[in-house]
Design an enzyme around this catalytic site. Structure first.
Site, PDB file in Angstrom:
ATOM      1  CE  LYS A  53      -3.826   2.194   2.476  1.00 44.70           C
ATOM      2  NZ  LYS A  53      -4.802   2.081   3.588  1.00 44.70           N
TER       3      LYS A  53
ATOM      4  CB  SER B  37      -7.664   4.372   2.182  1.00 46.30           C
ATOM      5  OG  SER B  37      -7.020   3.660   3.235  1.00 46.30           O
TER       6      SER B  37
ATOM      7  CB  SER C 148      -9.009   1.623   5.012  1.00 46.52           C
ATOM      8  OG  SER C 148      -9.617   2.865   5.209  1.00 46.52           O
TER       9      SER C 148
END
Length: 388
Positions: free
Chosen positions: A84, A143, A167
């Site tokens: 990420k 996210s 997320s």
């Protein structure tokens, strides 16, 4: 082996890749080249990656292969993994995955922070928004948007995420993959409030278990699951969410078909949790509130959830109250309405693919367990995977 890996890439699980590398039927370098080939071939239509680290990945693969040939039995030997963006290869999560044998191949997209955008939950790259592999008109969720999209599209079998309000779980649900938020404190939180917890995303439920073992240690939350049928409390709303009836119906139906009475005994108590919004907003610095008010809501949440786990082993809900929204955003819908309470209470939670509504919208099933009982969540994920 490189050609075989490339041809079958989207079908190979992380555990299968690691087995091939450990047994000498493949190499870490071949697996890495297969992932890089898949990214080059598919990412233009998904935009899951903001950076591809080809040279770094090849260097990592060579190191992994040398470790394997020296006799190390790495649990995730040669498994390419998306990282990420913002986390980098130096984070605790990344370092533990690399130590287990993973090869980081690139940075995956996250939302652009914008006060004007409100609850922005879609990924962003310099080429435009990240697209959901299931339907390019849908957001992949956020996210950990690029991580979910990279896994769902078959570019990598695993990716790292972080979950401060849902997320990991929301993009897992909207991309029809598996996503785990571990018990708070299993790894160091990524925010000062202690709400944002690292967690993996995977296409395969067994891969989710392997990733969690690498992340948290062999004994952390991965002991023996409860052998008797688990007592489950079902709630479509938790008393706080405006859940679409079609979403609730589809997820509840999936619970009934994916888990037999030998695995899950489902009850439907009237669950009404305190609204976590003011507490979460204050803890993350988005809204000012008196400290005593914040602590009062936190205590109420803990008391309510602890009372549930006095009677039940797991709590089951839809992962989100509505299906994936488009790239213009969710409007006034709260995608996090069913997830963020458990970032405050710290309980582990997993999102499983739960099929589609009659309109074709993808939905996820969320299970929450007692602190430290990831073993039960992972066992449920594996059960659902076998019956999908």
């Amino acid at each position: 082996m490189a050609d075989i890996a490339t041809a079958r890439w989207a079908e190979l699980s992380a555990c299968e890749i690691a087995s091939l590398v450990r047994e000498g039927r493949g190499t870490a370098q071949a697996m890495t080249e297969a992932a890089l080939h898949a990214i080059a071939e598919r990412d233009a239509g998904v935009r899951a990656f903001t950076e591809v680290w080809a040279d770094t990945a090849r260097a990592h693969a060579a190191e992994v292969q040398a470790r394997v040939e020296a006799g190390e039995r790495l649990p995730l030997a040669g498994v390419p993994i998306g990282i990420k963006a913002g986390e980098g290869t130096g984070s605790v999560q990344s370092q533990r995955m690399i130590e287990a044998g993973c090869v980081p191949v690139g940075a995956t997209s996250v939302p652009v922070v914008s006060n004007a955008a409100g609850w922005q939950t879609w990924g962003h790259t310099d080429r435009g928004p990240t697209l959901n592999p299931l339907n390019p008109a849908w957001s992949p969720g956020g996210s950990s948007a690029g991580s979910a999209a990279a896994v769902a599209s078959g570019m990598v079998p695993l990716a790292t995420g972080s979950d401060g309000a849902g997320s990991v779980r929301i993009p897992a649900a909207w991309c029809a993959v598996y996503g785990l938020k571990p018990t708070n404190g299993t790894v160091p939180a990524r925010d000062a409030a202690g709400l944002n917890i690292a967690g993996p995303l995977a296409r395969d439920a067994q891969d989710l278990r392997a990733a969690f073992k690498a992340l948290a240690g062999a004994d952390a939350g991965t002991g023996t699951p409860v052998r008797r049928p688990l007592r489950a409390a079902w709630s479509a709303t938790l008393g706080i969410a405006d859940t679409d009836p079609e979403v609730a119906a589809r997820v509840r139906s999936f619970v009934g078909t994916a888990f037999g009475a030998d695995r899950l005994l489902v009850d439907e108590p009237d669950i009404r949790l305190p609204d976590p919004a003011p507490c979460w907003m204050a803890l993350r610095g988005h809204r000012a509130a008196p400290a005593e008010q914040v602590e009062a809501v936190r205590r109420e949440l803990h008391t309510a959830v602890d009372a549930l786990f006095g009677a039940y082993d797991v709590l089951a809900t839809p992962t989100t109250p509505h299906p994936p929204h488009g790239h213009s955003g969710p409007g006034n819908r709260m995608s996090v309405a069913l997830t963020w309470a458990f970032n405050i209470t710290g309980h582990p939670a997993v999102s499983l693919p739960a099929g589609r509504t009659p309109a074709g919208d993808v939905v996820g099933l969320q299970f929450i367990a007692r602190h430290g009982r990831e073993a039960d969540l992972l066992a449920l994920a594996e059960t659902s995977g076998r019956r999908r």
